[in-house]
Design a protein around this motif. Structure first.
Motif, short mmCIF file in Angstrom:
data_model
loop_
_atom_site.label_atom_id
_atom_site.label_comp_id
_atom_site.label_asym_id
_atom_site.label_seq_id
_atom_site.Cartn_x
_atom_site.Cartn_y
_atom_site.Cartn_z
N VAL A 112 64.76 34.08 -19.14
CA VAL A 112 64.75 34.55 -17.56
C VAL A 112 65.48 33.54 -16.90
O VAL A 112 66.16 33.23 -16.19
N LEU A 113 64.70 32.09 -17.25
CA LEU A 113 65.04 31.00 -16.33
C LEU A 113 66.49 30.48 -16.96
O LEU A 113 67.18 30.20 -15.80
N LEU A 114 66.89 30.77 -18.24
CA LEU A 114 68.13 30.21 -18.42
C LEU A 114 69.28 31.05 -17.75
O LEU A 114 70.09 30.48 -17.05
N THR A 115 69.10 32.49 -17.89
CA THR A 115 69.98 33.13 -17.10
C THR A 115 70.14 33.26 -15.76
O THR A 115 70.96 33.03 -15.08
N SER A 116 68.67 33.14 -15.14
CA SER A 116 68.67 32.92 -13.61
C SER A 116 69.23 31.80 -13.15
O SER A 116 69.97 31.54 -11.97
N ALA A 117 68.91 30.66 -13.82
CA ALA A 117 69.55 29.32 -13.34
C ALA A 117 71.06 29.31 -13.50
O ALA A 117 71.66 28.73 -12.50
N ILE A 118 71.74 29.90 -14.49
CA ILE A 118 73.11 29.99 -14.66
C ILE A 118 73.41 30.63 -13.29
O ILE A 118 74.65 30.41 -12.80
N GLU A 119 72.77 31.97 -13.12
CA GLU A 119 73.40 32.77 -11.91
C GLU A 119 73.42 31.91 -10.70
O GLU A 119 74.31 32.10 -9.84
N THR A 120 72.19 31.06 -10.48
CA THR A 120 72.15 30.44 -9.21
C THR A 120 73.35 29.44 -9.24
O THR A 120 73.94 29.25 -8.29
N LEU A 121 73.40 28.53 -10.30
CA LEU A 121 74.59 27.86 -10.18
C LEU A 121 75.76 28.34 -10.04
O LEU A 121 76.76 27.95 -9.22
N GLN A 122 76.31 29.51 -10.61
CA GLN A 122 77.29 30.26 -10.33
C GLN A 122 77.41 30.61 -8.90
O GLN A 122 78.67 30.52 -8.39
#
Ligand SMILES: Nc1ncnc2c1ncn2[C@@H]1O[C@H](COP(=O)(O)OP(=O)(O)OP(=O)(O)O)[C@@H](O)[C@H]1O
Ligand SMILES: [Mg+2]
Lengths: 206, 281
Positions: free
Chosen positions: A11-21
């Protein structure tokens, strides 16, 4: 919050990437509109009936809290990162556009006049005179904007606009403190990394 | 040899903020002349040049520059007019964050279309003209340097090259050497005069020092309060005459006044809004 529960890694990885994007898309979408608007908002470049309304519009946009903007866009286009992008973009237009206008107002007009004197057209003066003079500051402002947008976008999830914040809020609501703790750590790390990147960019310009 | 008149002024008047800043009864300049303008700070030297360039409008009278009758309303015509008249300034006014070559290329902007200058397409001819201009001012070895990293004298040479790249007929030089030290000033003046000969330009320059005017000009105009008080060949300007003129002007040489105002005027959107009063400007 202890011990941290690392099962949220995915979850962390996908949502962190989403935040960055979200941050990147929002910042650049905002910049796309902020630069031309900023030029039009410079009081020494346009007549008052052009720059005054634009300045007022940007001030108005800045005065709306980001979360409120995000809430508005969530209600308009639905949940997910997209309203987050729009909220960041609109907010960035207000903030960046003002910097652009102020930077242009502060540039030395004489070299531009000299360019005009060669027979260059307005757009050529912008391209060959104005942009080279203001570019370093523009990039520095963009880097700072990116850094701040990254920080802001981590909490956009609170109103359903995607990213890390959404899961922090989700786990907090379910009293899963160990999981939310990990995500908060991730937010801190991400913001810190963003600040470092912006600092690197600015350092190279000065 | 019949003289071709490039500048013709009759009874022209420039007013700003309700004050008469220039009032010229009669002035004619022929092609190839080398004219120096001397006069106190605030006497209107810069304003005269800015008027010739089309930056400040004249309210009255007749002004014809290179066949263009003032005021020039059409923006396209104004562009051509600008190309005809090269100008160099006391503070060089280069784009500091562009290279020497780019700054010289700026002189070509009036000739290239927006699209081409956006895409960075230079014609063979543009390249040649820029190379020649850079050669004239002996800056071949510094072409790739940022303009702001050059010394004052070098920057003024870049400004001269930029003006040459414009292929002008008239070159206006507003205190071209006032911010350079005296030894360097003579070098730049030598260069200026020699390129004007090479390119067959009509040179009009404002100078602080009467000695420079006498050495480098064929003809000298002395101004006071926006009027031309003396107009004659530089040979006829003896030392006695100079002190007479300056005495007549009230001060010895160029002091006080707020003559920097004209050069500090704000940049405004060049085509379209010209003449609009600016808030705080
Ligand atoms: N934009 C302006 N608005 C109002 N007054 C102006 C403007 N520009 C110049 N003036 C006035 O016109 C007069 C002539 O100025 P100008 O700059 O032409 O003098 P100058 O002979 O070039 O002086 P210097 O030797 O100091 O450069 C001055 O009194 C100045 O204050
Ligand atoms: Mg002056």
């Amino acid at each position: 919050m202890t011990p941290p529960d690392w099962s949220v890694w995915d979850v962390l990885l996908t949502s962190a990437i989403e935040t960055l994007q979200t941050t990147i898309a929002g910042t650049f979408l905002g910049a796309l509109f902020a630069y031309p608007l900023g030029v039009l908002a410079a009081s020494n470049w346009t007549p008052i009936w052009v720059h005054l309304p634009i300045k007022a519009f940007m001030a108005f946009v800045r005065s709306i809290p980001l979360l409120l903007l995000a809430l508005l866009f969530v209600s308009a286009v639905g949940l997910g990162p997209f309203p987050g992008v729009l909220a960041l973009a609109v907010h960035s237009v207000g903030v960046l556009g003002r910097f652009v206008a102020e930077e242009i107002e502060a540039t030395d007009p004489k070299p531009l006049l000299a360019l005009q004197g060669t027979g260059a057209s307005s757009l050529q003066i912008i391209q060959h005179g104005l942009i080279p003079q203001v570019l370093p500051q523009m990039v520095a402002h963009l880097a700072i904007r990116f850094e701040m947008n990254l920080r802001d976008s981590t909490i956009l999830g609170l109103v359903g606009a995607g990213g890390l914040g959404f899961y922090v809020f989700l786990y907090v609501k379910q009293f899963q403190w160990q999981k939310s703790g990990v995500l908060v750590l991730a937010i801190i790390a991400l913001v810190f990394a963003g600040e470092f990147a912006a600092w690197q960019v600015r350092k190279r310009l000065i | 040899m019949s003289k071709e008149v490039v500048i013709q002024i009759e009874d022209a008047r420039v007013e700003m903020e309700g004050r008469t800043i220039l009032s010229l009864e009669h002035l004619e300049v022929s092609r190839g002349e080398r004219v120096a303008i001397i006069g106190n700070s605030g006497s209107g030297k810069t304003t005269l040049m800015r008027m010739l360039k089309g930056y400040v409008p004249c309210q009255k009278g007749k002004v014809v520059v290179m066949g263009d009758v003032f005021p020039i309303k059409d923006t396209h015509k104004m562009k051509t007019h600008h190309r005809h008249i090269g100008m160099i300034h006391q503070h060089f006014d280069l784009i500091g964050r562009e290279t020497v070559w780019q700054n010289v290329y700026h002189g070509r902007l009036g000739y290239v279309s927006l699209l081409k200058s956006m895409l960075g397409i230079c014609s063979q001819r543009d390249l040649q003209i820029c190379a020649q201009a850079i050669h004239e001012v002996h800056l071949e070895d510094k072409q790739r340097r940022f303009a702001r990293t050059l010394s004052g004298g070098e920057q003024q040479r870049v400004a001269i090259a930029r003006a040459l790249a414009q292929e002008p007929t008239i070159l206006l030089a507003d205190e071209p050497v006032s911010s350079l030290d005296p030894a360097l000033a003579e070098d730049i003046m030598d260069l200026l005069v020699s390129v004007c000969d090479a390119y067959k330009l009509t040179l009009i320059m404002s100078l602080h020092l009467p000695e420079l005017a006498r050495k480098y000009a064929d003809r000298i105009l002395a101004m006071k309060n926006g009027k031309i008080m003396w107009d004659g060949s530089s040979d006829s300007l003896s030392n006695d005459r100079i002190s007479e003129i300056y005495e007549f002007m009230g001060t010895n040489g160029v002091v006080n006044g707020n003559g920097t105002r004209a050069s500090r005027s704000a940049f405004t959107w060049p085509y379209g809004w010209q003449g609009q009063p600016l808030p705080g400007g």
